[in-house]
Design a protein around this motif. Sequence first.
Motif, PDB file in Angstrom:
ATOM      1  N   THR A 395      83.525  32.132  62.078  1.00  0.00           N
ATOM      2  CA  THR A 395      83.165  33.052  60.992  1.00  0.00           C
ATOM      3  C   THR A 395      84.376  33.598  60.249  1.00  0.00           C
ATOM      4  OG1 THR A 395      83.122  34.949  62.493  1.00  0.00           O
ATOM      5  CG2 THR A 395      81.052  33.732  62.180  1.00  0.00           C
ATOM      6  N   THR A 396      85.553  33.533  60.851  1.00  0.00           N
ATOM      7  CA  THR A 396      86.757  34.025  60.186  1.00  0.00           C
ATOM      8  C   THR A 396      87.529  32.937  59.452  1.00  0.00           C
ATOM      9  OG1 THR A 396      87.942  33.739  62.281  1.00  0.00           O
ATOM     10  CG2 THR A 396      87.083  35.949  61.787  1.00  0.00           C
ATOM     11  N   SER A 397      87.078  31.695  59.523  1.00  0.00           N
ATOM     12  CA  SER A 397      87.791  30.604  58.864  1.00  0.00           C
ATOM     13  C   SER A 397      87.434  30.560  57.379  1.00  0.00           C
ATOM     14  CB  SER A 397      87.426  29.266  59.510  1.00  0.00           C
ATOM     15  OG  SER A 397      87.986  28.196  58.778  1.00  0.00           O
ATOM     16  N   PRO A 398      88.428  30.403  56.496  1.00  0.00           N
ATOM     17  CA  PRO A 398      88.124  30.335  55.063  1.00  0.00           C
ATOM     18  C   PRO A 398      87.570  28.989  54.611  1.00  0.00           C
ATOM     19  CG  PRO A 398      90.470  30.105  55.413  1.00  0.00           C
ATOM     20  CD  PRO A 398      89.870  30.396  56.762  1.00  0.00           C
ATOM     21  N   VAL A 399      87.712  27.952  55.436  1.00  0.00           N
ATOM     22  CA  VAL A 399      87.260  26.612  55.059  1.00  0.00           C
ATOM     23  C   VAL A 399      86.446  26.010  56.196  1.00  0.00           C
ATOM     24  CG1 VAL A 399      89.213  26.200  53.517  1.00  0.00           C
ATOM     25  CG2 VAL A 399      89.388  25.545  55.922  1.00  0.00           C
ATOM     26  N   TRP A 400      85.675  24.973  55.865  1.00  0.00           N
ATOM     27  CA  TRP A 400      84.922  24.252  56.881  1.00  0.00           C
ATOM     28  C   TRP A 400      85.888  23.433  57.731  1.00  0.00           C
ATOM     29  CZ3 TRP A 400      80.206  25.910  57.578  1.00  0.00           C
ATOM     30  CH2 TRP A 400      79.536  26.496  56.502  1.00  0.00           C
ATOM     31  N   THR A 401      85.789  23.557  59.019  1.00  0.00           N
ATOM     32  CA  THR A 401      86.757  22.933  59.925  1.00  0.00           C
ATOM     33  C   THR A 401      86.176  21.788  60.746  1.00  0.00           C
ATOM     34  OG1 THR A 401      86.255  24.644  61.559  1.00  0.00           O
ATOM     35  CG2 THR A 401      88.182  25.003  60.134  1.00  0.00           C
ATOM     36  N   HIS A 402      84.864  21.751  60.934  1.00  0.00           N
ATOM     37  CA  HIS A 402      84.236  20.708  61.748  1.00  0.00           C
ATOM     38  C   HIS A 402      83.052  20.125  60.985  1.00  0.00           C
ATOM     39  CE1 HIS A 402      86.247  23.367  64.653  1.00  0.00           C
ATOM     40  NE2 HIS A 402      86.383  22.290  65.407  1.00  0.00           N
ATOM     41  N   SER A 403      82.847  18.827  61.157  1.00  0.00           N
ATOM     42  CA  SER A 403      81.688  18.205  60.528  1.00  0.00           C
ATOM     43  C   SER A 403      81.304  16.954  61.289  1.00  0.00           C
ATOM     44  CB  SER A 403      81.979  17.854  59.064  1.00  0.00           C
ATOM     45  OG  SER A 403      82.922  16.803  58.970  1.00  0.00           O
ATOM     46  N   VAL A 418      76.551  28.347  70.188  1.00  0.00           N
ATOM     47  CA  VAL A 418      75.762  29.567  69.988  1.00  0.00           C
ATOM     48  C   VAL A 418      75.796  29.971  68.520  1.00  0.00           C
ATOM     49  CG1 VAL A 418      75.506  31.994  70.627  1.00  0.00           C
ATOM     50  CG2 VAL A 418      76.189  30.300  72.345  1.00  0.00           C
ATOM     51  N   VAL A 419      74.651  30.216  67.947  1.00  0.00           N
ATOM     52  CA  VAL A 419      74.534  30.474  66.518  1.00  0.00           C
ATOM     53  C   VAL A 419      75.315  31.707  66.084  1.00  0.00           C
ATOM     54  CG1 VAL A 419      72.421  31.875  66.690  1.00  0.00           C
ATOM     55  CG2 VAL A 419      72.858  30.518  64.617  1.00  0.00           C
ATOM     56  N   ASP A 420      75.488  32.688  66.972  1.00  0.00           N
ATOM     57  CA  ASP A 420      76.135  33.937  66.611  1.00  0.00           C
ATOM     58  C   ASP A 420      77.602  33.757  66.216  1.00  0.00           C
ATOM     59  OD1 ASP A 420      73.759  35.136  67.478  1.00  0.00           O
ATOM     60  OD2 ASP A 420      74.537  35.386  69.518  1.00  0.00           O
ATOM     61  N   ASN A 421      78.242  32.735  66.754  1.00  0.00           N
ATOM     62  CA  ASN A 421      79.703  32.648  66.685  1.00  0.00           C
ATOM     63  C   ASN A 421      80.240  31.756  65.578  1.00  0.00           C
ATOM     64  OD1 ASN A 421      79.663  34.247  68.959  1.00  0.00           O
ATOM     65  ND2 ASN A 421      79.847  32.525  70.375  1.00  0.00           N
ATOM     66  N   TYR A 422      79.362  31.125  64.818  1.00  0.00           N
ATOM     67  CA  TYR A 422      79.806  30.158  63.810  1.00  0.00           C
ATOM     68  C   TYR A 422      78.969  30.290  62.551  1.00  0.00           C
ATOM     69  CZ  TYR A 422      82.176  27.910  67.745  1.00  0.00           C
ATOM     70  OH  TYR A 422      82.979  27.656  68.831  1.00  0.00           O
ATOM     71  N   PHE A 423      79.509  29.760  61.466  1.00  0.00           N
ATOM     72  CA  PHE A 423      78.743  29.523  60.254  1.00  0.00           C
ATOM     73  C   PHE A 423      78.433  28.032  60.182  1.00  0.00           C
ATOM     74  CE2 PHE A 423      80.845  33.370  58.088  1.00  0.00           C
ATOM     75  CZ  PHE A 423      79.798  34.195  58.465  1.00  0.00           C
ATOM     76  N   PHE A 424      77.290  27.703  59.571  1.00  0.00           N
ATOM     77  CA  PHE A 424      76.811  26.325  59.525  1.00  0.00           C
ATOM     78  C   PHE A 424      76.405  25.953  58.108  1.00  0.00           C
ATOM     79  CE2 PHE A 424      76.052  28.104  63.685  1.00  0.00           C
ATOM     80  CZ  PHE A 424      76.418  27.100  64.571  1.00  0.00           C
ATOM     81  N   GLY A 425      76.418  24.652  57.823  1.00  0.00           N
ATOM     82  CA  GLY A 425      75.962  24.166  56.536  1.00  0.00           C
ATOM     83  C   GLY A 425      75.716  22.673  56.586  1.00  0.00           C
ATOM     84  N   VAL A 426      75.262  22.112  55.465  1.00  0.00           N
ATOM     85  CA  VAL A 426      74.929  20.690  55.413  1.00  0.00           C
ATOM     86  C   VAL A 426      75.256  20.155  54.025  1.00  0.00           C
ATOM     87  CG1 VAL A 426      72.513  21.159  54.793  1.00  0.00           C
ATOM     88  CG2 VAL A 426      73.133  18.955  55.818  1.00  0.00           C
ATOM     89  N   SER A 427      75.688  18.907  53.962  1.00  0.00           N
ATOM     90  CA  SER A 427      75.929  18.233  52.692  1.00  0.00           C
ATOM     91  C   SER A 427      75.236  16.881  52.703  1.00  0.00           C
ATOM     92  CB  SER A 427      77.429  18.055  52.449  1.00  0.00           C
ATOM     93  OG  SER A 427      78.023  17.300  53.497  1.00  0.00           O
ATOM     94  N   ALA A 428      74.934  16.369  51.500  1.00  0.00           N
ATOM     95  CA  ALA A 428      74.345  15.037  51.361  1.00  0.00           C
ATOM     96  C   ALA A 428      75.445  14.043  51.024  1.00  0.00           C
ATOM     97  CB  ALA A 428      73.280  15.035  50.273  1.00  0.00           C
ATOM     98  N   VAL A 429      75.380  12.848  51.626  1.00  0.00           N
ATOM     99  CA  VAL A 429      76.441  11.854  51.490  1.00  0.00           C
ATOM    100  C   VAL A 429      75.860  10.558  50.920  1.00  0.00           C
ATOM    101  CG1 VAL A 429      78.355  10.692  52.635  1.00  0.00           C
ATOM    102  CG2 VAL A 429      77.505  12.864  53.549  1.00  0.00           C
ATOM    103  N   ALA A 430      76.553  10.014  49.927  1.00  0.00           N
ATOM    104  CA  ALA A 430      76.135   8.750  49.325  1.00  0.00           C
ATOM    105  C   ALA A 430      76.686   7.565  50.113  1.00  0.00           C
ATOM    106  CB  ALA A 430      76.617   8.669  47.876  1.00  0.00           C
ATOM    107  N   GLU A 431      76.178   6.396  49.823  1.00  0.00           N
ATOM    108  CA  GLU A 431      76.619   5.190  50.517  1.00  0.00           C
ATOM    109  C   GLU A 431      78.091   4.892  50.286  1.00  0.00           C
ATOM    110  OE1 GLU A 431      73.847   2.376  49.048  1.00  0.00           O
ATOM    111  OE2 GLU A 431      72.223   2.996  50.395  1.00  0.00           O
ATOM    112  N   ASP A 432      78.633   5.290  49.127  1.00  0.00           N
ATOM    113  CA  ASP A 432      80.049   5.035  48.864  1.00  0.00           C
ATOM    114  C   ASP A 432      80.947   6.163  49.360  1.00  0.00           C
ATOM    115  OD1 ASP A 432      79.677   7.091  47.040  1.00  0.00           O
ATOM    116  OD2 ASP A 432      80.502   6.004  45.322  1.00  0.00           O
ATOM    117  N   GLY A 433      80.373   7.187  49.982  1.00  0.00           N
ATOM    118  CA  GLY A 433      81.135   8.303  50.506  1.00  0.00           C
ATOM    119  C   GLY A 433      81.136   9.538  49.635  1.00  0.00           C
ATOM    120  N   SER A 434      80.646   9.445  48.404  1.00  0.00           N
ATOM    121  CA  SER A 434      80.542  10.636  47.548  1.00  0.00           C
ATOM    122  C   SER A 434      79.656  11.663  48.229  1.00  0.00           C
ATOM    123  CB  SER A 434      79.968  10.267  46.185  1.00  0.00           C
ATOM    124  OG  SER A 434      80.802   9.357  45.496  1.00  0.00           O
TER     125      SER A 434
END
Length: 458
Positions: A395-403, A418-434
């Motif tokens: 929660t104190t990190s300014p950038v996403w560190t794990h994926s 544990v959900v309390d200790n982290y922030f979470f998110g999701v992105s969509a990925v194209a076949e070419d990596g975009s």
Amino acid sequence: MLSTLTATALLLAAPPSEVERLYEIADAPSAERIYSDVERLANFGTRHTLSETESETRGIGAARRWIAAEFEEISRDCSGCLEVRIISGTVEGERRIPDPTEVVSVVAFQRGKLDPGRMVIMSGDIDSRVSDPMNATDDSPGANDNATGMAGVLEAARVLTQYDFPGTIVYAGLSGEEQGLFGGKIVAAVAKEEGWNIKAVLNNDMIGNIEGIDGVIANNIIRVFSEGTRADETPQAARYRRFRGGEVDSPARNLARYIDEMADVYLPNLDAKMVYRLDRFGRGGHQTPFTEEGYPAVRIMESHEHYDRQHQDLRNIDGRHYGDTLEFVDPYFAATATALNALTMAGIAGAPPFPTEVELGGAVQPSAVLSWKDGGENRRARRNLAGYRVHWRETTSPVWTHSRFVGKVNEWTFENIVVDNYFFGVSAVAEDGSETPVVFPGPPGQFSPLSSVSDEER
């Protein structure tokens, strides 16, 4: 082990981590063309919003007609791939626009091939001013502020129209910025009325100066300003954020992180410095009208400003120069800034539709659970979807560190995280990596105006 993997997921191969054509795009912007465009804009004498509109060589009217003609020429070079549109409105009774004045912006659309309703916008300002904001007659070259931003928009169009993208890219020259952000307000209102599905606005305002009034010379740092809590937050959304987090995860903030990552991967000699503010202290720019309508928007600009070269009458006092003139523009820095914009737009436009209805669960459980729905109005829009990548950070990190790439699923369990200790998110990925920017759960992070969902969802 991070998550329970199904047999199908085990067989999935992650898309490339780098998109090869983005390296081409990073190298493509021309400092010479940008300098030529800045010079042409500066030579209109003044581009003040209240200045001459009939002349072909001087004033705001000549400038905006020239910009429209440049977009038309770019379109001819790509077999008519741009739709050039004039968007205007009459403003009056304002402190800096007391009398009825038509504020005219020039907008060009490069329609996407799979998901044309989804848009990413790059904007620059057409207008300029001197010390007195109401002085519409004296010379106001506005070479850096903001001919550089407008020249960057034109150059990005020249580069990106050589490619096809699933999503739509929009190139915007906005007027009326110095008089109260009116061009942006008018275009943002039209966008809302017409239902534009805007996923990102990159407002470029002063991208050509490398020498600050503080004596620092820096041609390898660019600032990206982004708001933390979204401007269209409702009371329901504020309550959600208070108990579940999201103060630093507005869509604009995750757009800024995306821009920072683009610089790290494809422009190693440029540091995109994230600034956790909507704009500079007590000041504003044309990203603001879009954030107020609920669209993700950031300001991109030089790292060290020189105030003698902004909003100044042209003069020299005791050998000290005042005024925004051409000799203080560094076209190579402007070209690098343009490359960063082009990369970002190509990445977002090249990605699949953004995940929607992202939700996080796992309270009083040993594992966090993230769920989402496929974006896009139809299967055709998702034709280039390879799958999704889940992200987490402390929660104190300014950038996403794990994926981790998890494939074409709509839920992921983070075993023993544990959900309390982290922030979470999701992105969509194209076949070419975009890839899309990371979407944070709930109303704080959704990449669409909160007015587009029900009160219950907010």
